[in-house]
Design an enzyme around this catalytic site. Structure first.
Site, PDB file in Angstrom:
ATOM      1  N   CYS A   2       9.398  34.799  -8.464  1.00  0.00           N
ATOM      2  CA  CYS A   2      10.390  36.136  -8.640  1.00  0.00           C
ATOM      3  C   CYS A   2      10.125  36.992  -7.585  1.00  0.00           C
ATOM      4  O   CYS A   2       8.745  37.419  -7.330  1.00  0.00           O
ATOM      5  CB  CYS A   2      10.144  36.718 -10.016  1.00  0.00           C
ATOM      6  SG  CYS A   2      10.523  35.810 -11.189  1.00  0.00           S
ATOM      7  N   ARG A  27      10.242  32.840  -3.267  1.00  0.00           N
ATOM      8  CA  ARG A  27       9.642  33.228  -4.543  1.00  0.00           C
ATOM      9  C   ARG A  27      10.167  32.490  -5.883  1.00  0.00           C
ATOM     10  O   ARG A  27       9.553  32.723  -7.134  1.00  0.00           O
ATOM     11  CB  ARG A  27       9.165  34.653  -4.630  1.00  0.00           C
ATOM     12  CG  ARG A  27       8.395  35.372  -3.575  1.00  0.00           C
ATOM     13  CD  ARG A  27       8.262  36.668  -3.757  1.00  0.00           C
ATOM     14  NE  ARG A  27       7.565  37.227  -4.755  1.00  0.00           N
ATOM     15  CZ  ARG A  27       6.170  37.315  -4.817  1.00  0.00           C
ATOM     16  NH1 ARG A  27       5.604  37.195  -3.491  1.00  0.00           N
ATOM     17  NH2 ARG A  27       5.481  37.458  -5.780  1.00  0.00           N
ATOM     18  N   TRP A  74      12.772  33.011 -10.865  1.00  0.00           N
ATOM     19  CA  TRP A  74      11.822  31.773 -11.173  1.00  0.00           C
ATOM     20  C   TRP A  74      11.892  31.807 -12.486  1.00  0.00           C
ATOM     21  O   TRP A  74      10.965  32.663 -13.038  1.00  0.00           O
ATOM     22  CB  TRP A  74      10.955  31.545 -10.435  1.00  0.00           C
ATOM     23  CG  TRP A  74      10.203  29.947 -10.481  1.00  0.00           C
ATOM     24  CD1 TRP A  74      10.647  29.087  -9.786  1.00  0.00           C
ATOM     25  CD2 TRP A  74       9.429  29.671 -11.518  1.00  0.00           C
ATOM     26  NE1 TRP A  74       9.712  27.920 -10.165  1.00  0.00           N
ATOM     27  CE2 TRP A  74       9.114  28.252 -11.293  1.00  0.00           C
ATOM     28  CE3 TRP A  74       8.437  30.079 -12.378  1.00  0.00           C
ATOM     29  CZ2 TRP A  74       8.115  27.538 -12.265  1.00  0.00           C
ATOM     30  CZ3 TRP A  74       7.856  29.415 -13.561  1.00  0.00           C
ATOM     31  CH2 TRP A  74       7.609  28.132 -13.310  1.00  0.00           C
ATOM     32  N   ASN A 100       8.645  40.929 -12.317  1.00  0.00           N
ATOM     33  CA  ASN A 100       7.926  39.720 -11.901  1.00  0.00           C
ATOM     34  C   ASN A 100       6.420  39.551 -12.760  1.00  0.00           C
ATOM     35  O   ASN A 100       5.874  40.437 -12.618  1.00  0.00           O
ATOM     36  CB  ASN A 100       7.712  39.951 -10.409  1.00  0.00           C
ATOM     37  CG  ASN A 100       6.681  38.950  -9.863  1.00  0.00           C
ATOM     38  OD1 ASN A 100       6.022  39.083  -8.916  1.00  0.00           O
ATOM     39  ND2 ASN A 100       6.743  37.732 -10.364  1.00  0.00           N
ATOM     40  N   GLY A 101       6.550  38.433 -13.485  1.00  0.00           N
ATOM     41  CA  GLY A 101       5.406  38.411 -14.361  1.00  0.00           C
ATOM     42  C   GLY A 101       5.825  37.602 -15.695  1.00  0.00           C
ATOM     43  O   GLY A 101       6.858  37.348 -15.836  1.00  0.00           O
ATOM     44  N   GLU A 488      -2.198  14.725  -0.506  1.00  0.00           N
ATOM     45  CA  GLU A 488      -1.282  15.807   0.309  1.00  0.00           C
ATOM     46  C   GLU A 488      -0.109  15.219   0.587  1.00  0.00           C
ATOM     47  O   GLU A 488       1.223  15.916   0.383  1.00  0.00           O
ATOM     48  CB  GLU A 488      -1.967  16.544   1.498  1.00  0.00           C
ATOM     49  CG  GLU A 488      -1.244  17.459   2.303  1.00  0.00           C
ATOM     50  CD  GLU A 488      -0.545  18.735   1.328  1.00  0.00           C
ATOM     51  OE1 GLU A 488      -0.969  18.937   0.093  1.00  0.00           O
ATOM     52  OE2 GLU A 488       0.269  19.452   1.842  1.00  0.00           O
ATOM     53  N   LYS A 492       3.480  16.350  -0.864  1.00  0.00           N
ATOM     54  CA  LYS A 492       4.730  16.561   0.018  1.00  0.00           C
ATOM     55  C   LYS A 492       5.951  15.751  -0.234  1.00  0.00           C
ATOM     56  O   LYS A 492       7.031  16.459  -0.555  1.00  0.00           O
ATOM     57  CB  LYS A 492       4.595  16.170   1.491  1.00  0.00           C
ATOM     58  CG  LYS A 492       3.602  17.252   1.978  1.00  0.00           C
ATOM     59  CD  LYS A 492       4.154  18.778   2.390  1.00  0.00           C
ATOM     60  CE  LYS A 492       3.662  19.773   1.161  1.00  0.00           C
ATOM     61  NZ  LYS A 492       2.570  20.102   0.844  1.00  0.00           N
ATOM     62  N   GLU A 495       7.463  17.133  -3.787  1.00  0.00           N
ATOM     63  CA  GLU A 495       7.975  18.476  -3.731  1.00  0.00           C
ATOM     64  C   GLU A 495       9.263  18.478  -3.316  1.00  0.00           C
ATOM     65  O   GLU A 495      10.319  18.970  -3.812  1.00  0.00           O
ATOM     66  CB  GLU A 495       6.998  19.123  -2.930  1.00  0.00           C
ATOM     67  CG  GLU A 495       5.696  19.776  -3.600  1.00  0.00           C
ATOM     68  CD  GLU A 495       4.834  20.794  -2.628  1.00  0.00           C
ATOM     69  OE1 GLU A 495       4.514  21.600  -3.038  1.00  0.00           O
ATOM     70  OE2 GLU A 495       4.709  20.379  -1.489  1.00  0.00           O
ATOM     71  N   HIS A 511      -7.913  -0.864  -9.144  1.00  0.00           N
ATOM     72  CA  HIS A 511      -8.289  -0.762 -10.631  1.00  0.00           C
ATOM     73  C   HIS A 511      -7.058  -0.006 -11.145  1.00  0.00           C
ATOM     74  O   HIS A 511      -6.918   1.007 -11.834  1.00  0.00           O
ATOM     75  CB  HIS A 511      -9.332   0.603 -10.329  1.00  0.00           C
ATOM     76  CG  HIS A 511     -10.685   0.011  -9.866  1.00  0.00           C
ATOM     77  ND1 HIS A 511     -11.455  -1.073 -10.207  1.00  0.00           N
ATOM     78  CD2 HIS A 511     -11.351   0.255  -8.766  1.00  0.00           C
ATOM     79  CE1 HIS A 511     -12.448  -1.354  -9.584  1.00  0.00           C
ATOM     80  NE2 HIS A 511     -12.057  -0.516  -8.334  1.00  0.00           N
ATOM     81  N   LYS A 610       7.223  29.189  -3.885  1.00  0.00           N
ATOM     82  CA  LYS A 610       6.102  29.052  -3.067  1.00  0.00           C
ATOM     83  C   LYS A 610       5.014  29.815  -3.689  1.00  0.00           C
ATOM     84  O   LYS A 610       3.997  29.686  -3.456  1.00  0.00           O
ATOM     85  CB  LYS A 610       6.521  29.744  -1.613  1.00  0.00           C
ATOM     86  CG  LYS A 610       5.534  29.517  -0.636  1.00  0.00           C
ATOM     87  CD  LYS A 610       6.082  29.628   0.764  1.00  0.00           C
ATOM     88  CE  LYS A 610       4.886  29.081   1.706  1.00  0.00           C
ATOM     89  NZ  LYS A 610       4.481  27.771   1.533  1.00  0.00           N
TER      90      LYS A 610
END
Ligand code: G6P
Length: 615
Positions: A2, A27, A74, A100-101, A488, A492, A495, A511, A610
């Site tokens: 947010c 955000r 968000w 925001n929170g 990573e 990516k 995402e 395994h 982000k």
């Protein structure tokens, strides 16, 4: 998570709020809204979807006024609908709030307010706070602006959780009150106008002078002044800082997406991460910001690295580097796990909190927990005015410039460069030879040149991405320092493409993971020349024997791999310990091009944000 922007000044608030909000969209971007004092009362516009939807609504029906608040969301409580979008009004309709929170005790507060006759329109925790603020405002005995400040301070004592808020009231034109507990807020200091924002970058075209609000502080913002008060109501000390990197730094330039721009910036950003920090004479690194003497550094017996997502993956490469070069055991842990766990920690442990934004709630919580337990905790951050940068006992800045694409790219390689410097510094305080140290320094020095040449392959990688874009699932395998690179690469891919992807150490293939191999499931295998090259070739054969396509990250000119793999991402050869920095770049490009091939919103993938400032 947010974003908030507020404005008070002589200009029309609407275009400024919309413009600045656009720079905070990273955000959160599921809905947006604004509230402006129009001379008669509070006028609100809010829309689900991107900020552009809000801008359209505002263009067709503009709101006129010189002070206002705005928000890009968000969702935490309640779906991303027009009604749940911020701002929210109190019962009188005269007070508007953006937040925001997370209000953790909102159900309890909702119960109390409902009993006293309040009705709520949305499913959000924020609307509860708006009503609570409204009631507290009405009950306050203070006069004028003090009444709103008093209401904010009192209401906050009843609220549990994190927040950054901005509030306006139609009885008090020309005033915005902001407060912070956990979620970041900065004051932008203008000439005859002032701003409030979740992040200074949002204000780049308007001012580069900011005051970072400290936790629990409340600010009363007017066009010509701002007053910051401590939690107890005393005037707080303020420090106006000048921030670097103007509006141009957050511009896409010639690139179609921020993610591609940031991938391409890496030749420069890795250089910025080591610039001025190499000491060729002593074959070591200089990291003054650690705030530790040579003796103190020598006494470090263990290291603990905390982070989330990409930052943790960088820490995992760091573990390998530090253990190899400095022979100091390193633990890495998801910050969210550490903060609530109670695993014993060796007393001579040095902590590192790694975070591009410096605002990730879990990493900040973990840092505070480590400090509470009496450990020294250093930060590795990009955002210099961030909470983690401020609260850590020292650290190393990445100097990578703003990273706007939601998927982290350049911040990862910068973080790994910093861990390389750290391992060199620690190694040279122990048994690492000058000759070996110099090899690392030389490899770092050549890194930008190697990245330049690697990036020329973007088009080739695009063709490979198009060929495999329809896969439902992908595997990413690597060993040792390339295992976190596999993680990573998989992160990516998930995402930005929403394709299911898993990262594993190559040897784990047999395994369980091998059951997933079929001709529809590509495996990206990192197989550059190192001590486990032959082992990786074995894994490649096992996958091929089961009909699985293999896309290999291999050294330029590796004909052996070229003869076996279905496609090759060629990378220049460098020192084995520096190689992971090069190996991750084709994986970033592969995800990017796959996402574009699938028509995804690369810079703003669904459901993500982000900077995750809520738990
Ligand atoms: C979010 C982002 C990730 C990022 C992580 C940590 O989950 O989507 O890309 O790696 O946060 O962010 P930080 O700012 O702490 O590095």
């Amino acid at each position: 998570m947010c974003g908030i922007v507020a404005y008070v000044g002589p200009r029309d608030a609407q275009p400024i709020l919309l413009d600045a909000l656009g720079r905070l969209e990273y955000r959160g971007y599921d809905s947006a809204g604004l509230a402006i004092l129009n001379g008669k009362g509070v006028e609100v516009r809010k829309k689900s979807g991107r900020i552009e939807e809000l801008a359209k609504a505002c263009r067709s029906k503009p709101v006129n006024g010189k002070s206002g608040i705005s928000h890009t969301r968000w969702a935490t409580h309640g779906a991303p609908t027009d009604t749940n979008a911020h701002p929210h009004l109190d019962a009188s309709g005269k007070l508007a709030l953006v937040h925001n929170g997370v209000i953790e005790n909102y159900l309890e507060l909702k119960g109390q307010l409902t009993k006293s006759g309040h009705k709520f329109l949305s499913d959000t925790d924020t609307e509860i706070l708006a009503h609570l603020l409204g009631d507290t405002f009405e009950a306050s005995k203070e006069k004028g602006e003090k009444k709103l400040i008093d209401a904010v301070r009192k209401a906050l004592t009843q609220v549990q959780g994190t927040l950054g808020i901005a509030v306006i009231h139609s009885d008090l034109p020309g005033l915005v009150v902001g407060a912070r507990r956990g979620s970041p807020l900065v004051i932008g200091v203008g000439n005859g106008e002032n701003f409030l924002a979740s992040d200074s970058q949002a204000l780049a075209p308007y001012t580069n002078r900011v005051v970072v609000l400290q936790d629990q502080e409340v600010v009363a913002l007017h066009a010509d002044r701002f007053d910051v008060a401590s939690p107890l109501g005393q005037k707080a000390d303020i420090r106006v800082e000048e921030i670097e990197g103007g509006a141009a730094a957050s511009d896409k330039g010639a690139h179609p997406h921020f993610m591609l721009k940031e991938i391409f910036e890496q030749a420069e950003t890795v250089r910025s991460a080591f610039r001025g920090r190499l000491d060729p004479d002593e074959a070591t690194a200089k990291l003054g910001g650690l705030n530790l003497s040579t003796e103190e550094l020598r006494e470090v017996e263990r290291i603990f690295v905390l982070g989330c997502g990409t930052a943790l993956h960088a820490g995992m490469v760091g573990k390998y580097l530090i253990e190899t070069l400095a022979k100091i055991p390193v633990d890495t842990q998801h910050a969210s796990e550490f903060r609530y766990g109670d695993s014993p920690v060796h007393e001579k442990t040095l902590f590192f909190a790694v975070s591009q934004s410096g605002e990730t709630a879990d990493t900040l919580g973990a840092l505070r927990e480590a400090k509470r337990r009496g450990f020294r905790c250093l930060g590795i951050c990009n955002n210099v005015s961030s909470t983690i940068a401020r609260e850590s006992d020292g650290g190393v800045y990445m100097h990578a410039g703003p990273e706007i694409g939601v998927a982290a790219t350049k911040s990862f390689t910068s973080q790994v460069v910093i861990f390389t410097l750290l391992s060199l510094l620690l190694g040279r305080l122990h048994s690492l030879s000058a000759a070996h140290g110099r090899e690392i320094l030389n490899a770092l020095d050549r890194l930008p040149e190697h990245i330049h040449s690697l990036l020329k392959q973007s088009e080739k990688i695009r063709a490979i991405a198009h060929k495999y874009a329809q896969a439902h699932s992908m595997l990413f395998l690597g060993r040792l320092a390339n295992f976190p690179i596999a993680l990573e690469g998989a992160l990516k891919m998930k995402e930005v493409t929403y394709v299911h992807a898993e990262g594993y150490p190559s040897a784990e293939l047999k395994h369980g993971v091998i059951a997933l191999i079929d001709k529809e499931t590509p495996t990206v295998l990192i197989a550059t020349h190192d001590g486990v090259y032959d082992k990786n070739l074995g894994s490649l054969q096992e996958i091929k024997a089961r009909g699985g396509p293999v896309l290999a990250v291999a050294h330029e000119g590796d004909t052996k791999i070229a003869g076996m793999a279905d496609a090759v991402f060629s990378v220049p050869r460098t020192h084995e310990l520096i190689q992971p920095i090069l190996n991750v770049i084709p994986l970033q490009l592969f995800s990017y091009h796959t996402a574009v091939a699938l028509g995804r919103d690369v810079d703003k993938p669904r459901n993500l944000a982000k900077s995750v400032t809520v738990e």
